[in-house]
Write a protein that holds these residues in place. Structure first.
Motif, PDB file in Angstrom:
ATOM      1  N   PHE A  63     -10.911  20.298   5.401  1.00 29.53           N
ATOM      2  CA  PHE A  63     -11.018  18.732   4.315  1.00 29.53           C
ATOM      3  C   PHE A  63     -10.874  19.924   2.781  1.00 29.53           C
ATOM      4  O   PHE A  63     -10.858  20.656   2.574  1.00 29.53           O
ATOM      5  N   PRO A  64     -10.610  18.544   1.766  1.00 32.04           N
ATOM      6  CA  PRO A  64     -11.078  19.034   0.791  1.00 32.04           C
ATOM      7  C   PRO A  64     -11.611  19.661   0.001  1.00 32.04           C
ATOM      8  O   PRO A  64     -13.230  19.511  -0.117  1.00 32.04           O
ATOM      9  N   GLY A  65     -11.021  21.221  -0.341  1.00 37.58           N
ATOM     10  CA  GLY A  65     -12.476  21.974  -1.095  1.00 37.58           C
ATOM     11  C   GLY A  65     -12.762  23.051  -0.310  1.00 37.58           C
ATOM     12  O   GLY A  65     -13.157  23.716  -0.327  1.00 37.58           O
ATOM     13  N   VAL A  66     -11.943  22.812   1.227  1.00 39.34           N
ATOM     14  CA  VAL A  66     -12.471  24.080   2.020  1.00 39.34           C
ATOM     15  C   VAL A  66     -12.080  25.378   1.584  1.00 39.34           C
ATOM     16  O   VAL A  66     -12.281  26.429   1.993  1.00 39.34           O
TER      17      VAL A  66
ATOM     18  N   ALA B 202     -23.065  21.296  -2.780  1.00 43.60           N
ATOM     19  CA  ALA B 202     -22.955  20.265  -3.641  1.00 43.60           C
ATOM     20  C   ALA B 202     -22.010  19.678  -3.275  1.00 43.60           C
ATOM     21  O   ALA B 202     -21.845  18.522  -3.768  1.00 43.60           O
ATOM     22  N   ARG B 203     -21.237  19.996  -2.844  1.00 42.35           N
ATOM     23  CA  ARG B 203     -19.683  18.690  -2.567  1.00 42.35           C
ATOM     24  C   ARG B 203     -20.320  18.293  -1.060  1.00 42.35           C
ATOM     25  O   ARG B 203     -20.188  16.825  -1.058  1.00 42.35           O
TER      26      ARG B 203
ATOM     27  N   ALA C  51     -20.113  30.196   6.608  1.00 43.82           N
ATOM     28  CA  ALA C  51     -19.727  29.739   8.543  1.00 43.82           C
ATOM     29  C   ALA C  51     -19.716  28.292   8.705  1.00 43.82           C
ATOM     30  O   ALA C  51     -18.306  28.506   9.516  1.00 43.82           O
ATOM     31  N   ASP C  52     -20.590  27.881   9.249  1.00 44.29           N
ATOM     32  CA  ASP C  52     -20.619  26.568   9.832  1.00 44.29           C
ATOM     33  C   ASP C  52     -19.158  25.841   8.778  1.00 44.29           C
ATOM     34  O   ASP C  52     -18.920  24.949   9.578  1.00 44.29           O
ATOM     35  N   TYR C  53     -19.412  25.812   7.625  1.00 41.14           N
ATOM     36  CA  TYR C  53     -18.362  25.238   6.455  1.00 41.14           C
ATOM     37  C   TYR C  53     -17.356  25.507   6.733  1.00 41.14           C
ATOM     38  O   TYR C  53     -16.376  24.543   7.073  1.00 41.14           O
ATOM     39  N   ILE C  54     -16.906  26.840   6.901  1.00 39.97           N
ATOM     40  CA  ILE C  54     -15.587  27.136   6.414  1.00 39.97           C
ATOM     41  C   ILE C  54     -15.217  27.701   8.218  1.00 39.97           C
ATOM     42  O   ILE C  54     -13.956  28.313   7.434  1.00 39.97           O
ATOM     43  N   GLU C  55     -15.680  27.804   8.404  1.00 36.95           N
ATOM     44  CA  GLU C  55     -14.854  27.880  10.203  1.00 36.95           C
ATOM     45  C   GLU C  55     -13.755  27.279   9.996  1.00 36.95           C
ATOM     46  O   GLU C  55     -13.113  26.714  10.033  1.00 36.95           O
ATOM     47  N   PRO C  56     -12.745  28.440  10.860  1.00 39.04           N
ATOM     48  CA  PRO C  56     -11.238  28.025  10.679  1.00 39.04           C
ATOM     49  C   PRO C  56     -10.843  26.557  11.285  1.00 39.04           C
ATOM     50  O   PRO C  56     -10.070  25.857  11.134  1.00 39.04           O
ATOM     51  N   GLY C  57     -11.642  26.057  12.133  1.00 35.35           N
ATOM     52  CA  GLY C  57     -11.279  24.215  12.325  1.00 35.35           C
ATOM     53  C   GLY C  57     -10.975  23.485  11.687  1.00 35.35           C
ATOM     54  O   GLY C  57     -10.605  22.036  11.165  1.00 35.35           O
TER      55      GLY C  57
END
Length: 202
Positions: free
Chosen positions: A151-154, A174-175, A142-148
């Protein structure tokens, strides 16, 4: 970006505050921009908890607290690492790494969080862990993909999170390591442990 408020009722089994009271305490510890990020993480964490069967209340609490120490004074964080007998290797890294384990200590001390799974979700949200519980995976992703986030890959990470949480953990790990290697940044050893468990093939 304004995040619509998440409506989760707290039983006080995990924390002696209502959600509104916790929000007030968290808001005092960070900038408005960081607070918006925290609300975004909570929104996604609650959605993932609903989908994968984690406690929605625990997901909300862990998400709201995960960056509790992010903007703390660096000397205070440094001293707490020493006084709390944390891994002294942490001192070779910066607050990007420190704020997870320090945040878990402060959550227990200042917010009276006793649930070890919530504390671990806060503790490990930056570098993960070789043995993450479902709740820890939820907060990590969730910390990685939150709406705000942008970046490339999200977007790929968001799609994976909807279909397979473990694959989202693997992708994120991995990213992140690829990014650190590309930037020639130091990699905290526990991040490599996370990679070896969640990404590396036998």
């Amino acid at each position: 970006m304004m995040i619509k408020s998440t409506n989760v009722s707290y039983s006080k089994d995990y924390i002696p505050f209502t959600r509104a009271e916790l929000l007030d305490k968290v808001r005092l510890q960070m900038s408005q921009e960081r607070f918006e990020h925290v609300l975004g993480v909570e929104k996604v964490a609650v959605e993932l908890a609903q989908q994968y069967g984690a406690s929605i209340e625990a997901a909300s609490i862990a998400a709201l607290i995960h960056d509790y120490a992010k903007e703390r004074d660096l000397q205070e964080m440094h001293d707490l690492i020493i006084s709390a007998n944390l891994d002294l290797d942490l001192l070779q890294y910066g607050s990007e790494i420190w704020h997870g384990p320090v945040g878990a200590i402060l959550a227990k001390k200042e917010l009276r969080v006793k649930d070890e799974e919530i504390l671990n979700a806060i503790r490990h949200h930056t570098v993960g862990s070789s043995n993450m519980s479902l709740l820890e995976q939820v907060i990590y992703v969730a910390d990685y993909i939150e709406p705000g986030r942008d970046f490339p890959g999200v977007d790929e990470a968001r799609k994976l999170a909807k279909s397979d949480l473990a694959k989202a953990v693997s992708f994120e790990t991995a990213r992140t390591l690829q990014y650190l290697i590309l930037k020639q940044r130091k990699i905290y050893p526990k991040a490599i442990e996370t990679y070896n468990t969640w990404v590396a093939k036998n």
